[in-house]
Design a protein around this motif. Structure first.
Motif, PDB file in Angstrom:
ATOM      1  N   CYS A  21       0.823  -1.207   0.000  1.00  0.00           N
ATOM      2  CA  CYS A  21       0.000   0.000   0.000  1.00  0.00           C
ATOM      3  C   CYS A  21       0.860   1.262   0.000  1.00  0.00           C
ATOM      4  CB  CYS A  21      -0.910   0.002   1.226  1.00  0.00           C
ATOM      5  SG  CYS A  21      -1.963   1.473   1.316  1.00  0.00           S
ATOM      6  N   PRO A  22       0.613   2.195  -0.922  1.00  0.00           N
ATOM      7  CA  PRO A  22       1.404   3.432  -0.965  1.00  0.00           C
ATOM      8  C   PRO A  22       1.153   4.337   0.234  1.00  0.00           C
ATOM      9  CG  PRO A  22      -0.408   3.527  -2.540  1.00  0.00           C
ATOM     10  CD  PRO A  22      -0.354   2.124  -2.034  1.00  0.00           C
ATOM     11  N   GLN A  23       0.092   4.058   1.013  1.00  0.00           N
ATOM     12  CA  GLN A  23      -0.223   4.861   2.186  1.00  0.00           C
ATOM     13  C   GLN A  23       0.536   4.398   3.434  1.00  0.00           C
ATOM     14  OE1 GLN A  23      -2.000   7.557   1.594  1.00  0.00           O
ATOM     15  NE2 GLN A  23      -2.218   6.829  -0.520  1.00  0.00           N
ATOM     16  N   GLY A  24       1.279   3.292   3.323  1.00  0.00           N
ATOM     17  CA  GLY A  24       2.026   2.800   4.480  1.00  0.00           C
ATOM     18  C   GLY A  24       1.709   1.347   4.767  1.00  0.00           C
ATOM     19  N   PRO A  25       2.474   0.720   5.652  1.00  0.00           N
ATOM     20  CA  PRO A  25       2.322  -0.725   5.891  1.00  0.00           C
ATOM     21  C   PRO A  25       0.962  -1.129   6.440  1.00  0.00           C
ATOM     22  CG  PRO A  25       3.792   0.284   7.512  1.00  0.00           C
ATOM     23  CD  PRO A  25       3.573   1.299   6.437  1.00  0.00           C
ATOM     24  N   CYS A  28      -5.368   0.937   4.938  1.00  0.00           N
ATOM     25  CA  CYS A  28      -6.682   1.335   5.451  1.00  0.00           C
ATOM     26  C   CYS A  28      -6.837   1.033   6.931  1.00  0.00           C
ATOM     27  CB  CYS A  28      -7.787   0.601   4.696  1.00  0.00           C
ATOM     28  SG  CYS A  28      -7.799   0.858   2.921  1.00  0.00           S
ATOM     29  N   CYS A  29      -6.058   0.096   7.438  1.00  0.00           N
ATOM     30  CA  CYS A  29      -6.225  -0.350   8.821  1.00  0.00           C
ATOM     31  C   CYS A  29      -5.750   0.683   9.837  1.00  0.00           C
ATOM     32  CB  CYS A  29      -5.497  -1.679   9.038  1.00  0.00           C
ATOM     33  SG  CYS A  29      -6.121  -2.990   7.964  1.00  0.00           S
ATOM     34  N   VAL A  30      -5.172   1.791   9.364  1.00  0.00           N
ATOM     35  CA  VAL A  30      -4.857   2.904  10.260  1.00  0.00           C
ATOM     36  C   VAL A  30      -6.159   3.506  10.801  1.00  0.00           C
ATOM     37  CG1 VAL A  30      -3.950   5.260  10.314  1.00  0.00           C
ATOM     38  CG2 VAL A  30      -2.642   3.442   9.211  1.00  0.00           C
ATOM     39  N   SER A  31      -7.208   3.460   9.997  1.00  0.00           N
ATOM     40  CA  SER A  31      -8.500   4.021  10.394  1.00  0.00           C
ATOM     41  C   SER A  31      -9.601   3.011  10.080  1.00  0.00           C
ATOM     42  CB  SER A  31      -8.755   5.335   9.643  1.00  0.00           C
ATOM     43  OG  SER A  31      -9.968   5.917  10.058  1.00  0.00           O
ATOM     44  N   ARG A  74      -1.083   1.054  19.276  1.00  0.00           N
ATOM     45  CA  ARG A  74       0.118   1.675  18.721  1.00  0.00           C
ATOM     46  C   ARG A  74       1.251   0.662  18.858  1.00  0.00           C
ATOM     47  NH1 ARG A  74       1.618   6.467  16.921  1.00  0.00           N
ATOM     48  NH2 ARG A  74       3.786   7.165  17.133  1.00  0.00           N
ATOM     49  N   LYS A  75       1.711   0.146  17.724  1.00  0.00           N
ATOM     50  CA  LYS A  75       2.712  -0.914  17.770  1.00  0.00           C
ATOM     51  C   LYS A  75       3.519  -0.929  16.485  1.00  0.00           C
ATOM     52  CE  LYS A  75       1.103  -5.103  17.046  1.00  0.00           C
ATOM     53  NZ  LYS A  75       0.308  -6.348  17.070  1.00  0.00           N
ATOM     54  N   ALA A  81      10.912  -0.703  12.356  1.00  0.00           N
ATOM     55  CA  ALA A  81       9.798   0.112  11.852  1.00  0.00           C
ATOM     56  C   ALA A  81       9.296   1.061  12.945  1.00  0.00           C
ATOM     57  CB  ALA A  81       8.671  -0.795  11.383  1.00  0.00           C
ATOM     58  N   PRO A  82       8.773   2.215  12.557  1.00  0.00           N
ATOM     59  CA  PRO A  82       8.212   3.128  13.555  1.00  0.00           C
ATOM     60  C   PRO A  82       6.910   2.579  14.120  1.00  0.00           C
ATOM     61  CG  PRO A  82       7.766   3.936  11.345  1.00  0.00           C
ATOM     62  CD  PRO A  82       8.684   2.749  11.182  1.00  0.00           C
ATOM     63  N   ARG A  83       6.592   2.969  15.344  1.00  0.00           N
ATOM     64  CA  ARG A  83       5.302   2.587  15.913  1.00  0.00           C
ATOM     65  C   ARG A  83       4.186   3.300  15.156  1.00  0.00           C
ATOM     66  NH1 ARG A  83       5.518  -0.193  20.611  1.00  0.00           N
ATOM     67  NH2 ARG A  83       7.524  -0.212  21.720  1.00  0.00           N
ATOM     68  N   GLN A  84       3.078   2.607  14.995  1.00  0.00           N
ATOM     69  CA  GLN A  84       1.972   3.155  14.221  1.00  0.00           C
ATOM     70  C   GLN A  84       0.657   2.803  14.897  1.00  0.00           C
ATOM     71  OE1 GLN A  84       1.565   1.536  10.232  1.00  0.00           O
ATOM     72  NE2 GLN A  84       0.799   3.495   9.472  1.00  0.00           N
ATOM     73  N   SER A  85      -0.241   3.772  14.969  1.00  0.00           N
ATOM     74  CA  SER A  85      -1.570   3.524  15.498  1.00  0.00           C
ATOM     75  C   SER A  85      -2.413   2.868  14.409  1.00  0.00           C
ATOM     76  CB  SER A  85      -2.212   4.840  15.937  1.00  0.00           C
ATOM     77  OG  SER A  85      -3.512   4.609  16.431  1.00  0.00           O
ATOM     78  N   LYS A  86      -3.055   1.759  14.747  1.00  0.00           N
ATOM     79  CA  LYS A  86      -3.814   1.015  13.739  1.00  0.00           C
ATOM     80  C   LYS A  86      -4.818   0.091  14.404  1.00  0.00           C
ATOM     81  CE  LYS A  86      -0.246  -2.589  13.413  1.00  0.00           C
ATOM     82  NZ  LYS A  86       0.599  -3.354  12.480  1.00  0.00           N
ATOM     83  N   CYS A  87      -5.618  -0.586  13.581  1.00  0.00           N
ATOM     84  CA  CYS A  87      -6.618  -1.535  14.052  1.00  0.00           C
ATOM     85  C   CYS A  87      -5.957  -2.634  14.885  1.00  0.00           C
ATOM     86  CB  CYS A  87      -7.334  -2.155  12.855  1.00  0.00           C
ATOM     87  SG  CYS A  87      -8.516  -3.455  13.291  1.00  0.00           S
ATOM     88  N   VAL A  88      -6.606  -3.011  15.965  1.00  0.00           N
ATOM     89  CA  VAL A  88      -6.073  -4.040  16.850  1.00  0.00           C
ATOM     90  C   VAL A  88      -5.886  -5.370  16.125  1.00  0.00           C
ATOM     91  CG1 VAL A  88      -8.363  -4.784  17.670  1.00  0.00           C
ATOM     92  CG2 VAL A  88      -6.345  -5.087  19.148  1.00  0.00           C
TER      93      VAL A  88
END
Length: 204
Positions: A21-25, A28-31, A74-75, A81-88
């Protein structure tokens, strides 16, 4: 490349772009979308009542006014990799729960980047059919959820979030599904010989 897996209201759209995904690893699961009333009824109808109760008890699904909110965490999946807020439920290789436990949106949504993935100037043979499937499913699920929201609001006790309430939602989902057989049958037109493309599959 897009692949359309036809299965009525459980139809799924896949794209090879999702793995990169060009939006990041997390893509869509970020939101993540909520599990609205229709999603909850669908999951119950697919033998998921126990799973819903377990996930609510674990704090992964949180009751809200429109259904159930998916907890965000946030994991990082890799040490560098940087920590990222995303779906559990998002893991290193994507969603960690099966399709029958997801919001319908997670199964049929594709972004515009996915529809325009090819870079050779050609149109993906499944793109037009996938757009039609997406539009039909979005319309059907949106209408069903409005009906279920009104039904939930009319219950004197409101959403009790127990087994009986979930079973009621499951029965209501099945009723709506039966009433929409003809409309959902339009998805079958996408698999007719004149329209079938390499990216289209039907349950075997």
């Amino acid at each position: 490349m897009i692949r359309l897996e036809l299965s009525g209201e459980h139809t799924r759209l896949h794209s090879t772009l999702c793995a990169q995904c060009p939006q990041g690893p997390a893509g869509c699961c970020v939101s993540p979308p909520e599990l609205d009333w229709t999603d909850i009824g669908r999951i119950v109808s697919l033998a998921g009542r126990g799973w819903l109760l377990e996930q609510m008890a674990a704090g992964n699904l949180l009751p809200v006014s429109r259904g159930l909110e998916l907890r965000r965490v946030r994991k990082r999946e890799e040490r560098t990799a940087p920590r990222q807020s995303k779906c559990v439920y998002h893991g290193a290789r994507g969603c960690t729960v099966p399709a029958e436990r997801r919001a319908a949106t997670c199964n049929y949504f594709l972004c515009e980047d996915a529809f325009a993935e090819r870079t050779d100037g050609l149109t993906d043979p499944a793109s037009a059919q996938s757009r039609r499937a997406h539009a039909l499913l979005r319309g059907v699920y949106g209408r069903w959820d409005r009906e279920l929201a009104e039904a939930v609001a009319s219950r004197p006790e409101g959403p009790t979030w127990d087994a009986a309430f979930l079973d009621w939602l499951g029965a209501e989902f099945e009723r709506l599904s039966r009433a929409s057989r003809d409309e959902l049958g339009e998805l079958g037109e996408l698999a007719t010989p004149g329209l079938t493309a390499p990216g289209l599959t039907t349950p075997g």
